[in-house]
Design a protein around this motif. Structure first.
Motif, PDB file in Angstrom:
ATOM      1  N   VAL A 144      -4.164  60.617 -66.571  1.00 21.51           N
ATOM      2  CA  VAL A 144      -4.848  61.296 -65.467  1.00 21.51           C
ATOM      3  C   VAL A 144      -4.001  61.144 -64.218  1.00 21.51           C
ATOM      4  CG1 VAL A 144      -6.907  61.396 -64.032  1.00 21.51           C
ATOM      5  CG2 VAL A 144      -7.110  60.886 -66.480  1.00 21.51           C
ATOM      6  N   GLU A 145      -3.610  62.287 -63.650  1.00 22.85           N
ATOM      7  CA  GLU A 145      -2.740  62.310 -62.475  1.00 22.85           C
ATOM      8  C   GLU A 145      -3.548  62.626 -61.232  1.00 22.85           C
ATOM      9  OE1 GLU A 145       0.730  64.471 -65.121  1.00 22.85           O
ATOM     10  OE2 GLU A 145      -1.015  65.466 -64.259  1.00 22.85           O
ATOM     11  N   SER A 146      -3.038  62.180 -60.097  1.00 22.16           N
ATOM     12  CA  SER A 146      -3.655  62.502 -58.815  1.00 22.16           C
ATOM     13  C   SER A 146      -2.601  62.433 -57.725  1.00 22.16           C
ATOM     14  CB  SER A 146      -4.801  61.539 -58.505  1.00 22.16           C
ATOM     15  OG  SER A 146      -4.327  60.213 -58.430  1.00 22.16           O
ATOM     16  N   GLY A 147      -2.923  63.042 -56.585  1.00 20.93           N
ATOM     17  CA  GLY A 147      -2.078  62.882 -55.409  1.00 20.93           C
ATOM     18  C   GLY A 147      -1.248  64.077 -55.004  1.00 20.93           C
ATOM     19  N   GLY A 148      -1.290  65.159 -55.740  1.00 18.98           N
ATOM     20  CA  GLY A 148      -0.511  66.327 -55.339  1.00 18.98           C
ATOM     21  C   GLY A 148      -1.141  67.010 -54.135  1.00 18.98           C
ATOM     22  N   GLY A 149      -0.449  68.032 -53.627  1.00  8.48           N
ATOM     23  CA  GLY A 149      -0.987  68.772 -52.490  1.00  8.48           C
ATOM     24  C   GLY A 149       0.074  69.519 -51.734  1.00  8.48           C
ATOM     25  N   LEU A 150      -0.313  69.964 -50.538  1.00  8.11           N
ATOM     26  CA  LEU A 150       0.588  70.712 -49.662  1.00  8.11           C
ATOM     27  C   LEU A 150       1.066  69.804 -48.541  1.00  8.11           C
ATOM     28  CD1 LEU A 150       1.802  73.389 -48.545  1.00  8.11           C
ATOM     29  CD2 LEU A 150      -0.400  73.758 -47.393  1.00  8.11           C
ATOM     30  N   VAL A 151       2.359  69.802 -48.292  1.00  6.39           N
ATOM     31  CA  VAL A 151       2.935  68.965 -47.246  1.00  6.39           C
ATOM     32  C   VAL A 151       4.064  69.729 -46.574  1.00  6.39           C
ATOM     33  CG1 VAL A 151       4.562  67.854 -48.818  1.00  6.39           C
ATOM     34  CG2 VAL A 151       3.814  66.646 -46.752  1.00  6.39           C
ATOM     35  N   GLN A 152       4.285  69.437 -45.304  1.00  8.45           N
ATOM     36  CA  GLN A 152       5.377  70.080 -44.578  1.00  8.45           C
ATOM     37  C   GLN A 152       6.711  69.431 -44.941  1.00  8.45           C
ATOM     38  OE1 GLN A 152       4.389  69.902 -40.399  1.00  8.45           O
ATOM     39  NE2 GLN A 152       3.098  71.723 -40.534  1.00  8.45           N
ATOM     40  N   PRO A 153       7.794  70.164 -44.778  1.00 11.09           N
ATOM     41  CA  PRO A 153       9.122  69.561 -45.011  1.00 11.09           C
ATOM     42  C   PRO A 153       9.297  68.308 -44.160  1.00 11.09           C
ATOM     43  CG  PRO A 153       9.316  71.932 -44.817  1.00 11.09           C
ATOM     44  CD  PRO A 153       7.886  71.604 -44.480  1.00 11.09           C
ATOM     45  N   GLY A 154       9.868  67.284 -44.805  1.00  6.23           N
ATOM     46  CA  GLY A 154      10.037  65.997 -44.142  1.00  6.23           C
ATOM     47  C   GLY A 154       8.867  65.053 -44.328  1.00  6.23           C
ATOM     48  N   GLY A 155       7.786  65.566 -44.885  1.00  9.54           N
ATOM     49  CA  GLY A 155       6.594  64.750 -45.088  1.00  9.54           C
ATOM     50  C   GLY A 155       6.658  63.918 -46.355  1.00  9.54           C
ATOM     51  N   SER A 156       5.551  63.236 -46.635  1.00 11.07           N
ATOM     52  CA  SER A 156       5.472  62.329 -47.783  1.00 11.07           C
ATOM     53  C   SER A 156       4.220  62.602 -48.597  1.00 11.07           C
ATOM     54  CB  SER A 156       5.445  60.871 -47.310  1.00 11.07           C
ATOM     55  OG  SER A 156       6.620  60.532 -46.611  1.00 11.07           O
ATOM     56  N   LEU A 157       4.326  62.318 -49.876  1.00 10.33           N
ATOM     57  CA  LEU A 157       3.185  62.342 -50.795  1.00 10.33           C
ATOM     58  C   LEU A 157       3.357  61.205 -51.790  1.00 10.33           C
ATOM     59  CD1 LEU A 157       2.631  66.097 -51.797  1.00 10.33           C
ATOM     60  CD2 LEU A 157       1.057  64.657 -50.492  1.00 10.33           C
ATOM     61  N   ARG A 158       2.235  60.754 -52.333  1.00 10.00           N
ATOM     62  CA  ARG A 158       2.256  59.703 -53.355  1.00 10.00           C
ATOM     63  C   ARG A 158       1.482  60.202 -54.565  1.00 10.00           C
ATOM     64  NH1 ARG A 158       3.145  54.166 -53.515  1.00 10.00           N
ATOM     65  NH2 ARG A 158       1.847  52.936 -54.951  1.00 10.00           N
ATOM     66  N   LEU A 159       2.153  60.264 -55.696  1.00 10.80           N
ATOM     67  CA  LEU A 159       1.514  60.651 -56.942  1.00 10.80           C
ATOM     68  C   LEU A 159       1.152  59.404 -57.733  1.00 10.80           C
ATOM     69  CD1 LEU A 159       3.859  63.569 -58.109  1.00 10.80           C
ATOM     70  CD2 LEU A 159       1.878  63.670 -56.581  1.00 10.80           C
TER      71      LEU A 159
ATOM     72  N   GLY B  62       0.713  64.296 -69.007  1.00 10.46           N
ATOM     73  CA  GLY B  62      -0.460  64.605 -68.211  1.00 10.46           C
ATOM     74  C   GLY B  62      -0.606  66.098 -68.027  1.00 10.46           C
ATOM     75  N   GLN B  63      -1.676  66.481 -67.339  1.00  8.41           N
ATOM     76  CA  GLN B  63      -1.969  67.898 -67.181  1.00  8.41           C
ATOM     77  C   GLN B  63      -1.164  68.546 -66.061  1.00  8.41           C
ATOM     78  OE1 GLN B  63      -3.790  65.480 -66.024  1.00  8.41           O
ATOM     79  NE2 GLN B  63      -4.462  66.009 -63.959  1.00  8.41           N
ATOM     80  N   GLY B  64      -0.548  67.735 -65.236  1.00 10.37           N
ATOM     81  CA  GLY B  64       0.283  68.232 -64.144  1.00 10.37           C
ATOM     82  C   GLY B  64      -0.466  68.300 -62.830  1.00 10.37           C
ATOM     83  N   THR B  65       0.249  68.065 -61.742  1.00 16.42           N
ATOM     84  CA  THR B  65      -0.328  68.168 -60.403  1.00 16.42           C
ATOM     85  C   THR B  65       0.651  68.928 -59.520  1.00 16.42           C
ATOM     86  OG1 THR B  65      -1.322  66.908 -58.568  1.00 16.42           O
ATOM     87  CG2 THR B  65       0.579  65.901 -59.662  1.00 16.42           C
ATOM     88  N   GLN B  66       0.130  69.864 -58.758  1.00 14.83           N
ATOM     89  CA  GLN B  66       0.981  70.730 -57.939  1.00 14.83           C
ATOM     90  C   GLN B  66       1.410  70.025 -56.659  1.00 14.83           C
ATOM     91  OE1 GLN B  66       2.085  74.073 -58.529  1.00 14.83           O
ATOM     92  NE2 GLN B  66       3.359  73.623 -56.722  1.00 14.83           N
ATOM     93  N   VAL B  67       2.699  70.092 -56.380  1.00 16.30           N
ATOM     94  CA  VAL B  67       3.246  69.635 -55.105  1.00 16.30           C
ATOM     95  C   VAL B  67       3.918  70.838 -54.443  1.00 16.30           C
ATOM     96  CG1 VAL B  67       4.979  68.189 -53.979  1.00 16.30           C
ATOM     97  CG2 VAL B  67       3.560  67.247 -55.824  1.00 16.30           C
TER      98      VAL B  67
END
Length: 121
Positions: A5-20, A112-117
């Motif tokens: 089970v994956e989590s943490g994807g989303g929309l972010v601006q260039p230079g930003g951060s995300l944690r999957l 996993g099912q995949g999460t969009q970044v």
């Protein structure tokens, strides 16, 4: 078998951060390698980063210095911290584990099912 089970994807601006994050569940197996792969539109799925049970890591050249993979062996979780994100990092990110079945001693892989970044201004 392993359920992921994956989590943490989303929309972010260039230079930003995300944690999957990815959590593996199930029984009767031992996980060796955990990792993240990604697939951009019109492209083949490619490695982003992997980590062994002993903590050895491997990164795609395109993410070295920006992404950090980590895992908790006790919880069977793997995380991908993504910093300094670029538009070219836009993809569906898939969690992957390679494990061994205790009964058959056969190695297998699960996805996993995949999460969009999406990295966009």
């Amino acid at each position: 078998q392993v359920q992921l089970v994956e989590s943490g994807g989303g929309l972010v601006q260039p230079g930003g951060s995300l944690r999957l994050s990815c959590a593996a569940s199930g029984s009767g197996f031992s996980i060796n390698v955990m990792g993240w792969y990604r697939q951009a539109p019109g492209k083949q799925r490619e490695l982003a980063a992997t980590i062994t049970s002993g903590g050895s890591t491997n990164y795609a050249d395109s993410v070295k210095g920006r992404f950090t993979i980590s895992r908790d062996n006790a919880k069977n979780t793997v995380n991908l911290q993504m910093n300094s994100l670029k538009p070219e990092d836009t993809a569906v990110y898939y969690c992957n584990v390679r494990a061994r079945d205790y009964d058959s001693w056969v190695d297998f892989a699960s996805w996993g099912q995949g999460t969009q970044v999406t990295v966009s201004s």
